[in-house]
Design a protein around this motif. Structure first.
Motif: not given
Length: 249
Positions: A79-84, A88-94, A192-197
């Motif tokens: 879940p933390l990986g998905y939320f991260y 990043v993609l949608f500039n979420e702050v919470a 970066w997100l592709k490498v991460f995933t």
């Protein structure tokens, strides 16, 4: 455990801790919501690997109360990986209100292992000594309210679920934003997100391979060559992810 696998695991922990230091304590660190999510993701991975090393080195006998502490935490990693990725993609702050439902597997397995966590030091040491004499006990012995096989089956299913949504987010976002002026910046983020995933995906397949061996071969720990393959992939995948982020902050 082979020395080079042990090296990759320990190097991954070191790179992970260095990365979290840069994310949170570097002078010009942004300390964004995404940074905190990534820090939590890395620390959960590091703790899981540390417990793995302690068990295989038998040093867990010096810290019996830590045994199984990583098991519930593994249900926070996906879940933390998905939320991260989403943040990043949608500039979420919470977090969104419904996001806390994703913690239910973590809470469920914390309660599942509560009888073991609440047991005496002597009881834990008896279990650990039996486990170290025959590591198959770690798979067959029921320490929680549910059989251990339930944990080993549910964990890859949960990971696959979140990985699928991670890939959907990355690929759909890449297609949706084709504005030339921002394409270069978006390209760096997407890379970066592709490498991460990708590293998370490699960890997932290694995990499935390892769990498949655990559940299908009674004496898997006696078949060293078989068990070392997925362990090697796990260690290298996490090491690649940590070092990539460290080199490309």
């Amino acid at each position: 455990m082979l020395e080079w696998i042990d090296f990759f695991f320990k190097a991954s922990i070191l790179c992970g801790l260095l990365t979290t230091f840069l994310l949170l304590f570097k002078k010009n660190a942004l300390r964004s919501f995404s940074d905190y999510l990534l820090t939590a993701f890395i620390l959960c991975q590091c703790w899981t690997i540390l417990l793995f090393i302690l068990v295989y080195s038998e040093n867990i006998l010096d810290y019996p109360h830590l045994y199984k502490s990583a098991a519930p935490l593994t249900f926070l990693i996906a879940p933390l990986g998905y939320f991260y990725v989403r943040s990043v993609l949608f500039n979420e702050v919470a977090f969104k209100k419904m996001d806390f439902l994703h913690m239910l597997p973590f809470l469920f397995f914390t309660l599942n292992y509560f009888p073991f966590f609440a047991s005496s030091t002597e009881s834990k040491l008896d279990i650990l000594n039996a486990t170290l004499l025959d590591k198959n006990v770690a798979i067959t012995a029921q320490l929680g309210l549910l059989p251990e096989s339930f944990f080993y089956i549910l964990r890859p299913i949960q990971t696959l679920f979140y990985l699928a949504f991670q890939w959907v987010l990355v690929l759909q976002f890449n297609k949706a934003f084709k504005v030339k002026e921002v394409q270069e910046q978006i390209g760096v983020v997407i890379s970066w997100l592709k490498v991460f995933t990708l590293t998370n995906t490699a960890v997932f397949f290694s995990l499935v391979f390892l769990i498949g061996l655990y559940l299908s071969i009674p004496n898997i720990f006696e078949e060293n060559l078989l068990s070392l393959i997925p362990n090697s992939l796990l260690s290298i995948s996490f090491f690649v992810g940590c070092t990539y982020l460290l080199v490309n902050p």
